[in-house]
Write a protein that holds these residues in place. Structure first.
Motif, short mmCIF file in Angstrom:
data_model
loop_
_atom_site.label_atom_id
_atom_site.label_comp_id
_atom_site.label_asym_id
_atom_site.label_seq_id
_atom_site.Cartn_x
_atom_site.Cartn_y
_atom_site.Cartn_z
N ALA A 129 28.60 46.64 28.23
CA ALA A 129 27.50 47.28 27.51
C ALA A 129 27.85 47.68 26.08
O ALA A 129 28.99 48.04 25.78
CB ALA A 129 27.04 48.52 28.27
N THR A 130 26.83 47.63 25.22
CA THR A 130 26.90 48.36 23.96
C THR A 130 26.35 49.77 24.18
O THR A 130 26.76 50.71 23.53
CB THR A 130 26.09 47.67 22.85
N ARG A 131 25.41 49.89 25.14
CA ARG A 131 24.94 51.20 25.60
C ARG A 131 24.70 51.15 27.10
O ARG A 131 24.32 50.12 27.64
CB ARG A 131 23.64 51.62 24.89
N ILE A 132 24.92 52.28 27.74
CA ILE A 132 24.70 52.42 29.18
C ILE A 132 23.64 53.49 29.42
O ILE A 132 23.69 54.56 28.80
CB ILE A 132 26.00 52.84 29.91
N LEU B 99 30.40 36.46 30.11
CA LEU B 99 29.16 37.07 29.61
C LEU B 99 29.39 37.81 28.30
O LEU B 99 28.55 37.78 27.40
CB LEU B 99 28.59 38.01 30.68
N LYS B 100 30.52 38.50 28.21
CA LYS B 100 30.86 39.22 26.98
C LYS B 100 31.00 38.24 25.81
O LYS B 100 30.47 38.47 24.72
CB LYS B 100 32.16 40.00 27.19
N ARG B 101 31.73 37.16 26.06
CA ARG B 101 31.93 36.15 25.02
C ARG B 101 30.60 35.53 24.60
O ARG B 101 30.32 35.34 23.41
CB ARG B 101 32.86 35.06 25.56
N MET C 146 26.12 34.73 20.75
CA MET C 146 24.69 34.48 20.56
C MET C 146 23.92 35.66 20.00
O MET C 146 22.79 35.51 19.55
CB MET C 146 24.06 34.05 21.90
N LYS C 147 24.53 36.87 20.05
CA LYS C 147 23.87 38.08 19.54
C LYS C 147 22.50 38.29 20.20
O LYS C 147 21.53 38.69 19.56
CB LYS C 147 23.70 38.01 18.02
N THR C 148 22.44 38.02 21.50
CA THR C 148 21.18 38.13 22.24
C THR C 148 20.93 39.57 22.67
O THR C 148 21.85 40.38 22.75
CB THR C 148 21.22 37.23 23.49
N THR C 149 19.67 39.88 22.98
CA THR C 149 19.30 41.19 23.50
C THR C 149 19.28 41.10 25.03
O THR C 149 18.63 40.22 25.59
CB THR C 149 17.91 41.62 22.99
N VAL C 150 20.02 42.00 25.68
CA VAL C 150 20.21 41.91 27.13
C VAL C 150 19.91 43.26 27.78
O VAL C 150 20.32 44.31 27.28
CB VAL C 150 21.66 41.49 27.47
N VAL C 151 19.20 43.20 28.93
CA VAL C 151 19.09 44.35 29.83
C VAL C 151 19.70 43.91 31.15
O VAL C 151 19.28 42.92 31.74
CB VAL C 151 17.64 44.81 30.03
N TYR C 152 20.69 44.64 31.61
CA TYR C 152 21.54 44.21 32.73
C TYR C 152 21.60 45.33 33.76
O TYR C 152 21.92 46.47 33.42
CB TYR C 152 22.94 43.91 32.18
N VAL C 153 21.28 45.01 35.01
CA VAL C 153 21.28 46.00 36.08
C VAL C 153 22.53 45.84 36.94
O VAL C 153 22.89 44.72 37.33
CB VAL C 153 20.03 45.83 36.97
N GLY D 256 19.82 42.53 19.71
CA GLY D 256 21.24 42.23 19.86
C GLY D 256 22.00 43.21 20.73
O GLY D 256 23.19 43.01 20.99
N GLU D 257 21.35 44.28 21.20
CA GLU D 257 22.04 45.24 22.07
C GLU D 257 22.21 44.69 23.48
O GLU D 257 21.43 43.87 23.95
CB GLU D 257 21.26 46.56 22.14
#
Length: 355
Positions: free
Chosen positions: A201-204, A176-178, A183-190, A29-30
């Motif tokens: 981000a929840t973390r950067i 994307l935030k909404r 959906m509480k999905t896990t995302v890695v975003y560049v 979910g992060e």
């Protein structure tokens, strides 16, 4: 169990080492953003997670499964690229459901997945159109929808908003935030855009030259930058940095007669030794608390909600923000103040934060 575990990932192309030992553990979910300038290794790391590039060494696990050597289609990931990569001869509905079609998913299940993705992305009315009839933002929604219907364990985004204009980028950030919240999905975003990183981000993870300079929440990255690089890369306008020196009873900024109180962390520097003092432009206030700082105005820029002032403090360059109704002209002296808690101190040799 972590949704994604990256352990000591290294990647070399001949003698050139692109990634120099990356370690990240991502919970389910992060929303992790890999942030950095071009050439820092962020897209290479994303491609390694996706299976498009194999690492030179290290381990990657999705859930409890090692994916090193595993084909991308078997990793249970979905990727959205900077380019939309839509089929121009297919409708929006078929573009979204094409991957499911290739996997022989039954038509009724496929149609239900496409309808749900279209509802989430608010493109139900576009399903019978073709990509050539869509705006850039609508095309990017279709590309995201194609990833959504997969229901993968991890979504990978490679600078998906770079081709959009400023207004559309802001709208898609909100979208994307909404979507992530729903959906509480896990995302890695560049991205190289620090505004995208801070808002999504929840973390950067701030990357530089194949390493992670700092990983943390947006609040920690912004308010407690671990290095000079993070301090100047995150923030618009960037943090002011001044050469200074530790004194017995305070901190002396080079070229400024006024002695500032010693910020937390500066006591670790020996008396007489140099240091670098940092302050965010928005922390400097005309009616604030703290020691008075006389700033000679050079340039003013009205942005709407504020005036960005470029000036000199004791001979060193400084940026500050002033209220939009301020009447300032080149050559004016502006007195600014900032609370002691707003100052940051860095070691000029290691470039690391003190305290």
């Amino acid at each position: 169990m972590s949704a994604l575990t990256i352990e000591n990932i290294r990647k070399s192309y001949g003698p050139v080492e692109t990634l120099k030992g990356i370690d990240i553990a991502l919970d389910s979910g992060e929303f992790l953003v890999l942030l950095g300038s071009s050439g820092c290794g962020k897209s290479t790391l994303l491609n390694i997670i996706a299976g498009l590039v194999e690492p030179t060494s290290g381990a990657i696990r999705i859930g409890d499964t090692s994916v090193i050597g595993m084909h991308p289609k078997d990793r249970d990931i979905a990727m959205v690229f900077q380019s939309y990569a839509l089929y121009p001869n297919l409708t929006v509905a078929r573009n979204i459901g094409f991957g499911l079609e290739m996997r022989k998913v039954p038509a009724a299940e496929r149609e239900a997945a496409v309808s749900e993705a279209a509802r989430l992305l608010q493109i139900e009315t576009l399903l019978e159109r073709k990509p050539g009839q869509l705006s850039g933002g609508q095309r990017q929604r279709v590309a995201i929808g194609r990833a959504l219907v997969r229901r993968p364990k991890i979504f990978l985004f490679d600078e998906p908003l770079s081709n959009l204009d400023a207004k559309l980028r802001m709208e898609m950030r909100t979208e994307l935030k909404r979507l992530h919240q729903a959906m509480k999905t896990t995302v890695v975003y560049v991205t190289h855009d620090q505004i995208e990183a801070m808002t999504l981000a929840t973390r950067i993870a701030v990357m530089r030259a194949g390493r992670i300079e700092q990983i943390g929440t947006p609040d920690a990255i912004y308010n407690r930058p671990a290095t000079l690089y993070v301090a100047t890369f995150v923030g618009a306008p960037p943090m002011n940095l001044f050469t200074a020196r530790r004194q017995d009873t305070g901190m002396a900024i080079d070229g400024l007669e006024t002695l500032l109180p010693l910020p937390p962390g500066a006591e670790t520097i020996a008396v007489g030794k140099p240091l670098i003092a940092g302050i965010r432009p928005e922390a400097l206030k005309i009616d604030g608390d703290g020691v008075a700082l006389p700033v000679v105005v050079e340039v003013t820029e009205l942005t709407g909600p504020e005036i960005i002032v470029t000036g000199r403090l004791g001979g060193q360059g400084i940026l500050a923000s002033a209220p939009p109704f301020s009447r300032l002209a080149p050559g004016d002296t502006l007195t600014l103040r900032a609370p002691l808690s707003a100052w940051h101190v860095f070691d000029p040799e290691t470039e690391k934060r003190l305290g």
